[in-house]
Design a protein around this motif. Structure first.
Motif, mmCIF file in Angstrom:
data_model
loop_
_atom_site.group_PDB
_atom_site.id
_atom_site.type_symbol
_atom_site.label_atom_id
_atom_site.label_comp_id
_atom_site.label_asym_id
_atom_site.label_seq_id
_atom_site.Cartn_x
_atom_site.Cartn_y
_atom_site.Cartn_z
ATOM 1 N N LYS B 171 0.885 -1.102 -0.083
ATOM 2 C CA LYS B 171 0.050 0.148 -0.132
ATOM 3 C C LYS B 171 0.833 1.239 0.041
ATOM 4 O O LYS B 171 0.633 2.133 -0.676
ATOM 5 N N LYS B 172 1.943 1.004 0.739
ATOM 6 C CA LYS B 172 2.922 2.235 0.813
ATOM 7 C C LYS B 172 3.801 2.189 -0.404
ATOM 8 O O LYS B 172 4.903 3.311 -0.140
ATOM 9 N N LYS B 173 3.820 1.552 -1.092
ATOM 10 C CA LYS B 173 4.846 1.167 -2.204
ATOM 11 C C LYS B 173 6.470 1.262 -1.566
ATOM 12 O O LYS B 173 7.320 2.029 -1.968
ATOM 13 N N ILE B 174 6.368 0.443 -0.469
ATOM 14 C CA ILE B 174 7.727 0.377 0.045
ATOM 15 C C ILE B 174 8.267 -0.802 -0.724
ATOM 16 O O ILE B 174 8.017 -1.823 -0.541
ATOM 17 N N LYS B 175 9.642 -0.906 -1.219
ATOM 18 C CA LYS B 175 10.371 -1.734 -1.919
ATOM 19 C C LYS B 175 11.596 -2.004 -1.304
ATOM 20 O O LYS B 175 11.988 -3.253 -1.092
ATOM 21 N N LYS B 176 12.266 -0.960 -0.463
ATOM 22 C CA LYS B 176 13.798 -1.292 -0.012
ATOM 23 C C LYS B 176 13.541 -1.296 1.541
ATOM 24 O O LYS B 176 12.904 -0.280 2.161
ATOM 25 N N ILE B 177 13.928 -2.385 2.575
ATOM 26 C CA ILE B 177 13.669 -2.236 3.907
ATOM 27 C C ILE B 177 15.091 -2.577 4.405
ATOM 28 O O ILE B 177 16.149 -3.188 3.977
ATOM 29 N N LYS B 229 19.608 4.076 3.306
ATOM 30 C CA LYS B 229 18.670 4.644 2.607
ATOM 31 C C LYS B 229 17.346 3.583 2.177
ATOM 32 O O LYS B 229 16.746 3.786 1.115
ATOM 33 N N PRO B 230 16.798 3.002 3.263
ATOM 34 C CA PRO B 230 15.636 2.236 3.069
ATOM 35 C C PRO B 230 14.352 3.110 2.789
ATOM 36 O O PRO B 230 14.307 4.064 3.346
ATOM 37 N N ASP B 231 13.488 2.327 2.233
ATOM 38 C CA ASP B 231 12.059 3.070 2.383
ATOM 39 C C ASP B 231 11.351 2.827 3.671
ATOM 40 O O ASP B 231 10.613 3.575 4.179
ATOM 41 N N ALA B 232 11.773 1.784 4.612
ATOM 42 C CA ALA B 232 11.168 1.767 5.757
ATOM 43 C C ALA B 232 12.432 0.842 6.550
ATOM 44 O O ALA B 232 13.075 0.102 6.076
ATOM 45 N N PRO B 255 11.937 9.359 9.596
ATOM 46 C CA PRO B 255 10.536 9.615 9.886
ATOM 47 C C PRO B 255 9.770 8.521 10.892
ATOM 48 O O PRO B 255 10.104 7.370 10.282
ATOM 49 N N GLY B 256 9.149 8.751 11.797
ATOM 50 C CA GLY B 256 8.429 7.586 12.576
ATOM 51 C C GLY B 256 7.305 6.919 11.908
ATOM 52 O O GLY B 256 7.489 5.877 11.909
ATOM 53 N N ASP B 257 6.901 7.576 10.760
ATOM 54 C CA ASP B 257 5.844 6.558 10.235
ATOM 55 C C ASP B 257 6.416 5.784 8.962
ATOM 56 O O ASP B 257 5.679 5.178 8.199
ATOM 57 N N LYS B 258 7.893 5.854 9.027
ATOM 58 C CA LYS B 258 8.409 4.822 8.328
ATOM 59 C C LYS B 258 9.167 3.637 8.696
ATOM 60 O O LYS B 258 9.940 2.776 8.426
ATOM 61 N N ASP B 392 -4.687 3.294 8.793
ATOM 62 C CA ASP B 392 -5.111 3.373 7.571
ATOM 63 C C ASP B 392 -4.757 2.081 6.758
ATOM 64 O O ASP B 392 -4.917 1.698 5.690
ATOM 65 N N LEU B 393 -3.656 1.251 7.455
ATOM 66 C CA LEU B 393 -3.109 0.187 6.832
ATOM 67 C C LEU B 393 -3.793 -1.028 7.100
ATOM 68 O O LEU B 393 -3.343 -1.918 6.765
ATOM 69 N N GLY B 394 -4.706 -1.115 8.218
ATOM 70 C CA GLY B 394 -5.310 -2.180 8.729
ATOM 71 C C GLY B 394 -5.881 -2.817 7.700
ATOM 72 O O GLY B 394 -6.036 -4.315 7.667
#
Lengths: 293, 394, 355
Positions: B171-177, B229-232, B255-258, B392-394
């Motif tokens: 949903k958040k388009k996160i690819k690199k963690i 530099k990860p997305d999350a 950022p906390g939301d990542k 909103d991710l639930g």
């Protein structure tokens, strides 16, 4: 580059905590020949009490003084009630007694305060400090500042007062010291009280950073041993240098080990301790084994 | 010399006395009290996992009191639950002897526990051999995979939590963690899950850092993972390390939301420890943690809400670990009711075909699925204004 | 057993050394009687522990394993005065070696035990080479460091099962007998304990024991008498490591699970407490100490939840610490040492004067 700076900064700040613990251990070892396994528990006890009192809305200064007082009393009890009188005591027995005391202090903290970590407020509020790409929690300024002050005070007492002179004399040769009218028993008591106070101060300034719980004493004590031994057990200044060195080595290891090996960083302080014990035993051992014949 | 003499005599007397009272004790409990069902609990009441153990113990006592208000109808008798709670000191060897003593001395019908993966593993062969069902609160998938006849668990398996996070990442388009994990069996299970997903090409694991469960500053680790530099950043740790991770990442202006946490990150303790740095962070957990917000439209949601309210009122705060133990006990009781028997083997048979709406979520046990909670029970929560809320991710 | 004659009069277990007995019988009585008492006590355990409430047979197994693991501290700590807080490092080395050989390489448990002994012995010998060049209490710190480093290292490799450890060890079987349940395993482990006790006692009663005592009581005098303490201490260290590893290997096969807790500092502490409470200078102290510690643990578990709801293990830990302090201050020779001294006074009232 900014990463290296961050690693060094983090290393020095965590190292200053180890230095405070190591200093207490070195002082006691120097004057009495005993390795005090309960030193980390002084730090735990004061930090935990301080945090708990703060959670109960006791003003910061009052909470700090109360934590300090209780910890020094525990140091008094350890020296007077648990340890055998200096002259009759064998150091291996005394070491085991400090181990017993360490276990009891930890157990009592668990039973009375519980298992959960406690959270203390930083002394001064505000965002982390930033410089050259590195960042540092504001509270660390307090840690470094107070640690420096305390170390300076210890140095002044040891070198510029009669008590300090007597302590150093006892450390060098207890029998000669006794002949010149110094009471080794009194010196032992003084040094334990001083070490308890040092540990307490460390615990209090670190509490806002490390959210202490009753189990942190042993870990802190072990890092303190590493600091004291690496710096040379007979030199309080060495323990300070040793603590900072251990902190920096740990941080650099965490920073530069490849991620698949990052778990090894956890053992680096003890590996360094072991290497120091193997590589320079005679140099490190001079004072403590110059014991009674 | 005489002092020593007396102390020796005293010690001998104490030992003899304790053995003596032990004998007496056994005789008094000799008659089988059939009005009670004895259930054992093998918990981490001291040692590194004591924070969890304390919450488990509170939850079990609360549930026990609730059950005993009415009792359990077994056949034509109404029985009460007797809980035997023992401390395993967060030590696998101790957990092994606790399990044996619960089975051999207390003759329990079933065991709740252990509360963590390492303390659960050595119990498994014991329970299997004695044919006593056990429900663990350990998170490792290895507890129920491969399925052992008598072994069940309540927390979501690591792969299930991984799935929930993967959906959020999509949903958040996160690819690199990047993964920060504590160097113990719990953190290792999490790290392995992400390494497997990385290998399967489902996500790009750019870097990871392990740290000890006694570490007090995570600045170096945070510097390292944010430099990649990860997305999350995914954090697999329990308090206080989970809070330290939040603080350190915040200092690196991440950022906390990542930042995404696993269920173990903790509820109140995490927020308390991390302070403002926790704002915006996500965690995979059951809805129960946002108990105040649950709109009780289904019986399942009602159960969760009730548990949250009752526990918070009773103990002045909530723990995300509590519902896992509460469900373990409730599952055993539900199995007893279903099969109409408190015999260990009958409990096992009923458990294996049980569907149950618990405080932590919904369980659908089958001969091939011994837990934990189903994926649909897990959601992604977010810290908003200092408390865990539905996101909103639930 | 001729060596017993050269042992100092105050050697441990020497209950009857002032009795005017036949010189040929005396060694037999001195070594034999306590050993027979140990055997009887151990044989009683299965009967008591399966009947008396809070004990279980697993406590019995754990008791003999802990006693075995702490045996090596008698020569090392009791005689040589070296406080070791790294016994778990060798216990864990034995456990891990056995686990790796049986689970990863499918070797027989017996081979696993033997290789475990060799590996632990070698490790101790190498450490001893490095550490005993100078005397002092640095051994305590060094042994802690070894344990802590090993505990980190085993978590990093797949071979050692990482943080999760190794499970699924096979049951130990010897000559067609399988030791898979607690009672049969207990008899095996108790047999090992008796043999190990006699071996360690033999070492303590030999010239080596006398030398270690002399070194510990007066290091400088011993040195000036031309005794090089290092090889003697190293031997005691290796012996302690091997005996501890034996217990660790047996533990691994009994529980069929090994993880980093087998290397833990807490276990080392527990072993030191067992040896000290029981009596550091007697091999029988280990068994008595293990009985006291296991009983403390069991009764604490049984009774404390009734007293305080939120502290099971912690109160038990306080009890350990207090036991250590009280015994060190009031009964420096431990329970066995105190009983032996009392018996000695009973048997020969004249001995009082020499106390």
């Amino acid at each position: 580059m900014s990463e290296l700076l961050q690693y060094v900064v983090t290393g020095l700040t965590t190292g200053s905590a180890y230095a405070l613990v190591g200093l207490g251990i070195a002082l006691i070892a120097q004057v009495t020949g005993v390795i005090n396994f309960a030193q980390g528990q002084f730090v735990m006890l004061a930090g935990l009490l301080f945090a708990v009192l703060q959670e109960h809305r006791v003003p910061t200064v009052l909470a700090a003084l109360a934590a300090l007082a209780v910890t020094v009393l525990v140091g008094l009890a350890l020296e007077r009630l648990v340890l055998p009188r200096q002259a009759a005591g064998r150091t291996d027995q005394a070491i085991m007694l400090t181990i017993g005391a360490s276990i009891v202090i930890e157990g009592i903290a668990f039973v009375t305060i519980g298992t959960e970590p406690k959270f203390a407020r930083p002394f001064t509020a505000g965002e982390a400090l930033r410089f050259g790409g590195a960042s540092m929690d504001r509270q660390y300024l307090w840690v470094i500042g107070i640690a420096a002050l305390v170390m300076l005070a210890v140095w002044l007492v040891l070198t510029h007062t009669r008590t300090g002179w007597a302590m150093r004399a006892t450390a060098m040769d207890p029998d000669a010291a006794r002949l010149s009218g110094i009471s080794p028993s009194r010196m032992s008591l003084l040094v334990f009280l001083a070490a308890a106070a040092l540990g307490a101060i460390g615990g209090i300034v670190l509490a806002p950073l490390q959210s202490p719980d009753a189990s942190v004493g042993i870990g802190l004590g072990l890092k303190g041993f590493a600091a004291a031994v690496i710096g040379g057990l007979d030199r309080p200044a060495g323990a300070v240098a040793g603590g900072l060195a251990v902190g920096v080595v740990e941080a650099l290891a965490s920073g530069y080990l490849p991620s698949s090996q990052s778990g090894f960083a956890d053992g680096i302080a003890y590996a360094v301790l072991l290497v120091a014990l193997i590589a320079r035993p005679t140099g490190l051992l001079r004072r403590v084994t110059g014991e009674r014949v | 010399m005489s002092t020593r003499h007396w102390v020796a005599a005293g010690l001998a007397a104490v030992v003899t006395l304790s053995v003596g009272t032990g004998c007496a004790k056994e005789q008094s409990s000799g008659g089988d009290d059939s009005s009670q069902i004895v259930i054992g609990a093998d918990l981490e009441l001291s040692g590194p996992a004591a924070v969890q153990g304390e919450a488990y113990q509170r939850a079990l006592k609360m549930v026990q009191a609730d059950i005993n208000k009415t009792g359990i109808k077994v056949g034509d008798k109404t029985k009460k639950v007797k809980l035997v709670i023992r401390d395993n000191k967060s030590d696998p060897a101790e957990s092994l002897t606790v399990a044996k003593s619960l089975i051999n001395n207390d003759h329990v019908a079933a065991i709740v526990g252990a509360g963590a993966s390492p303390t659960t593993m050595p119990m498994i062969p014991v329970a299997e051999k004695a044919k006593i069902p056990m429900i663990s609160m350990g998170s490792s998938g290895a507890i129920v995979n491969p399925v052992q006849k008598y072994v069940f668990k309540t927390p979501g398996n690591t792969d299930v939590i991984g799935n929930v996070m993967m959906k959020a990442f999509a949903k958040k388009k996160i690819k690199k963690i990047a993964v920060l994990s504590v160097d113990n069996p719990y953190g290792e299970a999490g790290l392995k899950e992400w390494q497997a997903l990385d290998k399967a090409g489902k996500i790009d694991l750019v870097t990871n850092q392990k740290f000890s469960d006694s570490v007090k500053d995570l600045s170096v680790q945070a510097t390292k993972v944010t430099a990649a530099k990860p997305d999350a950043v995914v954090v697999w740790a329990i308090p206080p390390q989970s809070g330290l991770a939040a603080k350190a990442l915040r200092q690196k202006k991440f950022p906390g939301d990542k930042v995404y946490y696993d269920t173990g990150a903790g509820s109140e303790l995490f927020v308390k420890g991390a302070g403002a740095a926790s704002e915006g962070s996500y965690m995979v957990h059951s809805r129960v943690l946002a108990g105040n917000e649950i709109t009780a439209t289904t019986p399942a949601a009602q159960t969760e809400k009730n548990f949250f309210t009752e526990y918070s009122a009773k103990y002045g705060g909530f723990s995300g670990f509590a519902p896992m133990a509460a469900d373990a006990l409730n599952l055993i009781v539900a199995a007893i009711k279903k099969g109409g028997s408190a015999d260990p083997q009958d409990i096992q048979k009923s458990l294996e075909n049980l569907s149950y709406d618990g405080a932590f979520g919904t369980y659908q046990f089958s001969p091939t699925n011994h837990g934990g909670v189903s994926e649909s029970s897990l959601t992604v929560l977010q810290v908003k204004n200092g408390t865990w809320s539905l996101s909103d991710l639930g | 057993m001729a060596a017993t004659d050269t042992a100092p009069a105050e050697a441990p277990g020497g209950l009857l050394d002032r009795v005017d007995a036949n010189r040929l019988l005396r060694p037999l009585v001195r070594v034999g009687l306590p050993a027979v008492l140990l055997l009887i006590a151990l044989l009683l355990i299965p009967f008591v522990f399966t009947r008396v409430a809070p004990y279980t047979m697993s406590d019995g197994v754990l008791l003999v394993l802990l006693a075995t693991a702490s045996l090596g501290l008698v020569p090392l700590t009791g005689y040589a005065g070296q406080v070791s807080l790294g016994q778990a490092a060798f216990y864990g080395t034995g456990a891990y070696t056995t686990a790796i050989l049986t689970v990863r390489y499918h070797q027989s448990p017996l081979l696993g035990i033997l290789v475990g002994l060799v590996v632990a012995g070698l490790l101790a010998w190498l450490l001893g080479l490095a550490l005993f060049r100078a005397a002092g209490h640095y051994l305590t710190l060094a042994t802690i460091a070894v344990g802590l480093v090993l505990a980190v290292v085993v978590k990093q490799f797949d071979l050692t099962g990482g943080a999760e450890g190794i499970s699924g060890l096979p049951a130990l079987s010897l000559g067609g007998l399988e030791f898979s349940d607690d009672v049969s395993f207990f008899y095996l482990a108790a047999g090992v304990l008796v043999v190990a006790s006699l071996v360690v006692q033999r070492v303590c009663r030999s010239q080596l024991g006398t030398t270690l005592l002399a070194i510990s009581d007066s290091p400088i005098a011993a040195q000036s008498a031309g005794v090089d303490p290092a090889p003697q201490k190293r031997f005691a260290f290796v012996l302690a490591a091997v005996v501890s590893a034996l217990a660790g290997s047996l533990y691994a096969l009994w529980s069929s699970f090994v993880d980093v807790n087998t290397l833990d500092l807490n276990l080392s502490l527990q072993l030191l407490i067992i040896a000290t409470v029981g009596g550091r200078r007697s091999v029988y102290g280990a068994t008595v100490g293990a009985f006291v510690i296991v009983s403390l643990a069991r009764f604490a578990k049984e009774w404390l939840p009734a007293v305080s709801s939120h502290a099971g293990g912690q109160v038990e830990i306080i009890a350990y610490g207090l036991a250590l302090i009280l015994v060190l201050r009031l009964l420096p020779r431990g329970i066995v040492g105190a009983i032996a001294a009392s018996l000695k006074r009973l048997v020969t009232p004249t001995a009082k004067a020499s106390e």
